[in-house]
Design an enzyme around this catalytic site. Structure first.
Site, PDB file in Angstrom:
ATOM      1  CB  CYS A  76      -1.850   5.747   5.491  1.00  0.00           C
ATOM      2  SG  CYS A  76      -1.837   7.056   4.260  1.00  0.00           S
ATOM      3  CG  HIS A 137       1.515   2.480   5.259  1.00  0.00           C
ATOM      4  ND1 HIS A 137       1.000   3.749   5.079  1.00  0.00           N
ATOM      5  CD2 HIS A 137       2.741   2.671   5.820  1.00  0.00           C
ATOM      6  CE1 HIS A 137       1.848   4.647   5.507  1.00  0.00           C
ATOM      7  NE2 HIS A 137       2.921   4.017   5.972  1.00  0.00           N
TER       8      HIS A 137
END
Length: 629
Positions: A76, A137
């Site tokens: 990610c 993130h």
């Protein structure tokens, strides 16, 4: 005189309309839809027959479907850094040298450096309204909880509503923990050692073999209490301290509630489009689906044929449909480039304690999230822009999620930064048919900090000459180094029937692995013992010579080539290794944003919506939602 004045007025009006339309085409809106851990085998338009994704399929029918679209990283955080900046994550320090390759704490000090330029920064400078809704993130703060140096608002976004870290099992009560292995090592193993030590000392003391001062027992009990206390604090506080929603700089829900979460974020995305319908805008809608913990509203729960995963996927597809409908209702579809993709492949090791698979499908491709087999990096890639991009096209050229950066920048009229290397390539020539070949001759696949594999799509062409029997064999060819200087040259040879034959080696797509992860258990399609595959040490197998595949002929990566099966084996590898060496020369030492020091939790960076210590609980979503702007 009056007639001439009317003609002049009409001409000016026509000129104004033409200029307005030209400006509209030259400055389109952008809606970038990013799924999390969605496999290429999940959407119906990529072959799934049982998972219902009518809106993603609608998007594909109206635009271009990329069948070799690649994430710059199979994890990610680095993948999203590459997507935002158009650069390999190693260039920005967003590639870890340890086993932990992503941020797991909101109070970590690492993140996307402020020196990096995102496409949001470029578009904001061009007058665009910019928003990121959903998952970020890429870090939050550097030195104190209010500096927000890594926050989306510090990277070109005018508006942010979403989760600053990521969705984890630990965020949803009853869904288990991603820290099971770490807890076993840091908690249960020390407790076992303490218990055995206490029992052994007690027995020896009872037998009169040694004298053990009472303070020793007290210290051991105190140490055990500390370990247990730390465990209880972690279990109690992790969720509220890391799983929260923000609007711009403020926490609005802590801990995050999954109730109608997709509906709330989708509604906010639609409102952003409505507020900016008359001005150029960039919307990044980064779904929390399909990362675990899986969730869906009551309208979708239990409705799919694929359990909790299918329910969540179909809810995400509904959200895509809502955004497309808003664009249609506002008559913005023809002036909006829509992009849909996933940050990496499906997480095949996601299996619950009950044995239910919570990971998606990577189709025919090997591996998944956290490794660079095709299943980990080959992701859905759909782009739609009615009237500009031909509908219904399918392109099988290597493309990257880094390509969105230069594509968006050029369409918005922004020059690319000249003080850094941009690894992405403008997709528009490929999408509009002005080019039939990808601009990526080489792509480099990193496993965190480590160069894992190289992909080569030669830009050269060769013919295979017929022998005396009329069979095609390889003629004596120049070296690969020489042919690089003669790109797209085609040697046409006549077979016995006088037919022109062009059999091109350039249709091959070579992929060379320097190391591969050790799947466990043997014969499995993932690293189930460790939940994800790791990138170095005992967890990988190194290959010398590198493991070579022709992806165009063997997309499942089952049959590595050898000098016997591929006569040009060593020349191909030599060229790829030289390309890797040239690439390495372009890298610069930068601070490691995912070092242990940057990853660990720092109490002075912890954000809390309450001033009463660590009692962080609030829910201002509805109140703030009504007044969002």
């Amino acid at each position: 005189m009056l007639r001439a004045r009317k003609m002049r007025t009409l001409l000016l009006l026509l000129l104004f309309i033409y200029e307005a339309r030209s400006h509209a085409v030259s400055t389109p809106n952008f809606v970038l839809l990013m799924a999390d851990d969605l496999g290429i085998g999940d959407p119906g338009c990529y072959g799934n027959k049982t998972l219902r994704t009518p809106n993603i399929d609608r998007l594909a029918r109206g635009g271009v479907k990329l069948t070799q679209h690649l994430a710059a990283s199979p994890l990610c955080t680095p993948s999203r850094a590459a997507f935002m900046t158009g650069r390999y994550p190693i260039r920005s320090g967003m590639a870890s040298r340890s086993q932990v390759g992503v941020f797991v704490f909101s109070a970590s000090s690492g993140g996307l450096p402020h020196s990096e330029i995102t496409f949001a920064k470029l578009l904001k400078n061009q007058g665009y309204s910019t928003a990121l809704i959903g998952k970020w993130h890429l870090g939050t703060s550097c030195h104190n909880r209010t500096d927000l140096c890594h926050h989306p608002l510090s990277h070109g976004f005018d508006y942010f509503h979403g989760l600053p870290v990521t969705n984890l099992r630990d965020c949803k009560p009853g869904e288990g923990s991603v820290f099971t292995r770490a807890l076993r090592l840091l908690v249960f193993l020390p407790l076992q050692v303490i218990a055995i030590t206490l029992l052994t000392l007690a027995v020896l003391r009872c037998l009169g073999l040694i004298q053990v001062p009472p303070c020793i027992f007290f210290c051991l009990f105190f140490l055990a209490a500390l370990v247990l206390g730390g465990l209880l604090c972690f279990l109690h506080y992790f969720r509220p301290l890391n799983c929260f929603l923000m609007r711009n700089r403020d926490i609005t829900q802590q801990p995050m509630s999954y109730d109608n979460l997709t509906q709330r974020l989708t509604a906010d995305a639609a409102q952003f489009i409505q507020r900016n319908a008359k001005t150029p805008f960039l919307l990044v809608l980064a779904f929390l689906h399909m990362h675990t913990a899986l969730f869906s509203s009551k309208d979708f729960a239990g409705k799919s044929k694929h359990g909790a995963y299918g329910d969540a996927a179909e809810e995400m597809d509904w959200s895509v449909g809502q955004i497309l409908d808003v664009l249609d209702e506002l008559k913005l579809a023809n002036n909006t480039l829509v992009y849909f993709s996933s940050d990496q492949g499906a997480h095949v090791e996601e299996v619950t304690v009950k044995g239910e698979g919570h990971g998606g499908s990577n189709g025919i491709y090997k591996g998944g999230k956290a490794n660079n087999w095709e299943g980990g990096i080959r992701v859905p890639g759909i782009l739609r822009w009615p009237g500009v991009i031909q509908a219904g096209l399918e392109i099988d050229e290597p493309t990257s999620n880094m390509d969105i950066f230069p594509t968006v920048a050029k369409l918005a009229g922004s020059p690319l930064p000249e003080d850094r290397i941009i690894d992405g390539r403008d997709l528009m020539p490929l999408l509009q048919g002005r080019s039939h070949r990808s601009d990526h001759e080489f792509l480099f696949h990193y496993c965190n900090f480590y160069l894992n594999a190289v992909r080569w799509h030669p830009q050269n062409s060769f013919a295979l000459a017929p022998n005396a029997l009329g069979m095609f064999t390889r003629p004596s060819l120049p070296s690969l180094k020489e042919t690089q200087a003669a790109k797209l040259s085609i040697l046409k040879l006549e077979n016995k029937k006088g037919q022109s034959s062009e059999l091109r080696i350039c249709t091959s797509i070579w992929k060379a692995f320097f190391f591969t992860p050790k799947f466990f258990p043997e014969g499995a399609n993932g690293c189930f013992a460790t939940h994800v595959c790791f990138c170095h040490g005992q967890y990988v197998t190194y290959h010398d010579p590198p493991l070579l595949f022709d992806i165009s002929q063997d997309p499942r990566e089952r049959n590595p080539l050898t000098p016997t099966s591929q006569p040009r084996f060593r020349e191909i590898l030599e060229t790829m290794q030289e390309a890797a060496a040239r690439h390495a020369e372009t890298l610069r030492d930068v601070p490691n944003q995912l070092s242990l020091g940057n990853l660990i939790w720092k109490p002075w960076l912890q954000m809390c919506c309450s001033s009463s210590g660590l009692f962080c609980q609030c829910d201002w979503e509805k109140q703030v939602g009504r007044g969002s702007h």
